[in-house]
Design an enzyme around this catalytic site. Structure first.
Site, PDB file in Angstrom:
ATOM      1  N   ARG A  92       0.840  -1.196   0.000  1.00  0.00           N
ATOM      2  CA  ARG A  92       0.000   0.000   0.000  1.00  0.00           C
ATOM      3  C   ARG A  92       0.875   1.246   0.000  1.00  0.00           C
ATOM      4  NH1 ARG A  92      -4.858  -1.699   4.268  1.00  0.00           N
ATOM      5  NH2 ARG A  92      -5.368  -3.672   3.216  1.00  0.00           N
ATOM      6  N   ARG A 150       3.197   1.688  10.275  1.00  0.00           N
ATOM      7  CA  ARG A 150       2.593   1.935   8.963  1.00  0.00           C
ATOM      8  C   ARG A 150       3.673   1.841   7.893  1.00  0.00           C
ATOM      9  NH1 ARG A 150      -2.324   4.609   7.790  1.00  0.00           N
ATOM     10  NH2 ARG A 150      -2.461   5.345   9.955  1.00  0.00           N
ATOM     11  N   GLU A 159      -5.432   0.101  15.569  1.00  0.00           N
ATOM     12  CA  GLU A 159      -6.140  -0.910  14.780  1.00  0.00           C
ATOM     13  C   GLU A 159      -5.254  -2.107  14.420  1.00  0.00           C
ATOM     14  OE1 GLU A 159      -7.722  -1.477  10.281  1.00  0.00           O
ATOM     15  OE2 GLU A 159      -8.074   0.496  11.153  1.00  0.00           O
ATOM     16  N   SER A 170      -9.878  -5.322  10.734  1.00  0.00           N
ATOM     17  CA  SER A 170     -11.038  -4.627  10.185  1.00  0.00           C
ATOM     18  C   SER A 170     -11.981  -5.662   9.597  1.00  0.00           C
ATOM     19  CB  SER A 170     -10.602  -3.621   9.110  1.00  0.00           C
ATOM     20  OG  SER A 170     -11.704  -2.846   8.683  1.00  0.00           O
ATOM     21  N   ARG A 202       2.473  -4.738  11.776  1.00  0.00           N
ATOM     22  CA  ARG A 202       1.701  -3.853  12.641  1.00  0.00           C
ATOM     23  C   ARG A 202       1.364  -4.509  13.982  1.00  0.00           C
ATOM     24  NH1 ARG A 202      -3.463  -0.363  10.746  1.00  0.00           N
ATOM     25  NH2 ARG A 202      -1.773   0.664   9.618  1.00  0.00           N
TER      26      ARG A 202
END
Length: 429
Positions: free
Chosen positions: A261, A276, A350, A353, A392
């Protein structure tokens, strides 16, 4: 993608749902879409009539007299020109319609909290108590440096910012966590499948990355290929254009892949260490089930429960957020996020999800099944949830399980995947 007939019959309901997701008339005009749909239908009917008339005239030339033929040919030519104009207009209108339909968001669940952004997400529950330390806790970067677990500075010189290289026991820990999650998913009936990180463009429209998030995606123009940001992208199109039998459902995949990403919209946020990064490893839960809200909600809760078990196995304090309408994104019908406690940041971050997409993706990929009861062909429902994403997840893991001497405790459920080790680090015994 939604059913255009439903949109045309329930325009106010659609407008209300779009407004809850933050869509304005300027972003997507429902009335204009419906008008376009009706114009296209009229053009198709008119074009079909002209085509049939032209064919009829062409066939009549064979039996017409020499005196009649010039007039028939002239009329056929005139109709042909008229048909060409209509077909060109139809092509332009169809392209506009297709673009608008691809940008139409899914409608949110009536159960989803209404809100404008992530500040209005709702905490449904907290599980576990954040740890109280009797020493000053180190952050995950300090722990990696202390234990020779990373090459963050060197890898940045080679690969650029927001990249990572972890080594020694931490490299094994990353794989161990994925193996724990894969075993858990396999025990729950999921098919473990390792998929590529390369994708053609069409699956990105099928999943819903496009046309919404082009700036987040890595593209290699020389090969006309994209790098995938999640195994969901591949799994969502794996059965595209297929007509399944209801007996095949549900289909459960545990997809593992490297993910990429660009994080284009995240400048200045969470840039330290592993939080990130541009490339990461992810095990994804993906479900294809019957076209039934109750059935899909059952699977939604199941996916959420599995991820909660993962965080409990890793012995991490966490909270469950229900995501509000303005933060859940175009494909989502209903969404939960799981966030694990990060001690040095004094907040939850987070890790998972979990989303119910209903038939929005299946309509884009043309994934259908034949219902056993009435024999009708229906679009399937799809759902997805993170199994685990690393590095993460390593951030809360290292920080929550650190010891005063810099070692890190391995939770009991993870120890078999770490060769029985109870602690890792330079000072571990």
């Amino acid at each position: 993608m939604l059913d255009i007939k439903y949109i045309a019959e329930h325009p106010e309901e659609i407008k209300e749902g779009m407004a809850k997701k933050g869509y304005t008339k300027e972003m997507l005009d429902v009335d204009a879409l419906i008008a376009l749909y009706k114009d296209i239908a009229a053009l198709k009917t008119s074009s079909q009539a002209l085509s049939e008339e032209k064919n009829k005239l062409s066939n009549s030339i064979k039996t017409a007299s020499a005196e009649e033929r010039p007039a028939i040919i002239a009329k056929s030519k005139s109709i042909g020109e008229e048909l060409k104009v209509e077909q060109e207009k139809l092509a332009v209108e169809q392209a506009k319609y297709d673009d608008m339909m691809l940008r139409m968001p899914n409608m949110p669940s009536p159960e989803s909290p209404v809100g404008k952004d992530d500040s209005e997400n709702v905490v449904r529950r907290k599980v576990g108590t954040p740890r109280t330390f009797d020493f000053k806790p180190r952050d995950h970067v300090e722990l990696m440096e202390l234990n020779d677990w990373s090459e963050l500075e060197r890898i940045t010189k080679v690969c650029g910012s927001r990249t990572y290289a972890i080594k020694n026991e931490l490299a094994r820990l990353e794989l161990a966590i994925h193996l724990l999650v894969m075993d858990k998913l396999a025990d729950n009936g999921f098919t473990v499948i390792n998929v590529p990180s390369l994708s053609k463009e069409k699956p990105l429209y099928g999943q819903g990355y496009l046309p919404f998030s082009r700036d987040e995606i890595y593209y290699m123009p020389q090969d006309d290929i994209y790098l995938s940001g999640t195994a969901e992208l591949i799994l969502n199109s794996l059965r595209a254009d297929e007509l399944l039998n209801e007996n095949e459902l549900p289909i459960l995949y545990a997809g593992f892949s490297p993910c990429f990403r660009r994080e284009a919209g995240a400048a200045g946020k969470d840039t330290r260490g592993l939080t990130r990064v541009h490339q990461f490893m992810k095990t994804e839960q993906f479900v294809i089930c019957k076209n039934d809200i109750a059935e899909s909600e059952k699977w939604h809760q199941k996916l959420l429960a599995i991820s909660e078990e993962v965080l409990q196995d890793l012995e991490l304090p966490y909270q469950v957020l229900e995501v509000c309408t303005g933060d859940m994104g175009a494909p989502k019908y209903r969404q939960y996020d799981l966030e694990a406690w990060v001690p040095t940041q004094n907040c939850y971050r987070e890790t998972h999800s979990c989303s119910n997409i209903t038939d929005w993706q299946a309509r884009r990929t043309n994934l259908r099944y034949r219902d056993n009861t009435d024999g009708k062909v229906k679009y399937a429902f799809t759902l997805n949830n993170t199994g685990i994403a690393t590095p993460r997840a390593l951030v809360p893991f290292l920080e929550n399980h650190q010891q005063a001497d810099g070692t890190v405790r391995i939770p009991e459920k993870l120890q078999p995947y770490m060769g029985g080790k109870k602690f890792i680090g330079k000072n571990a015994r």
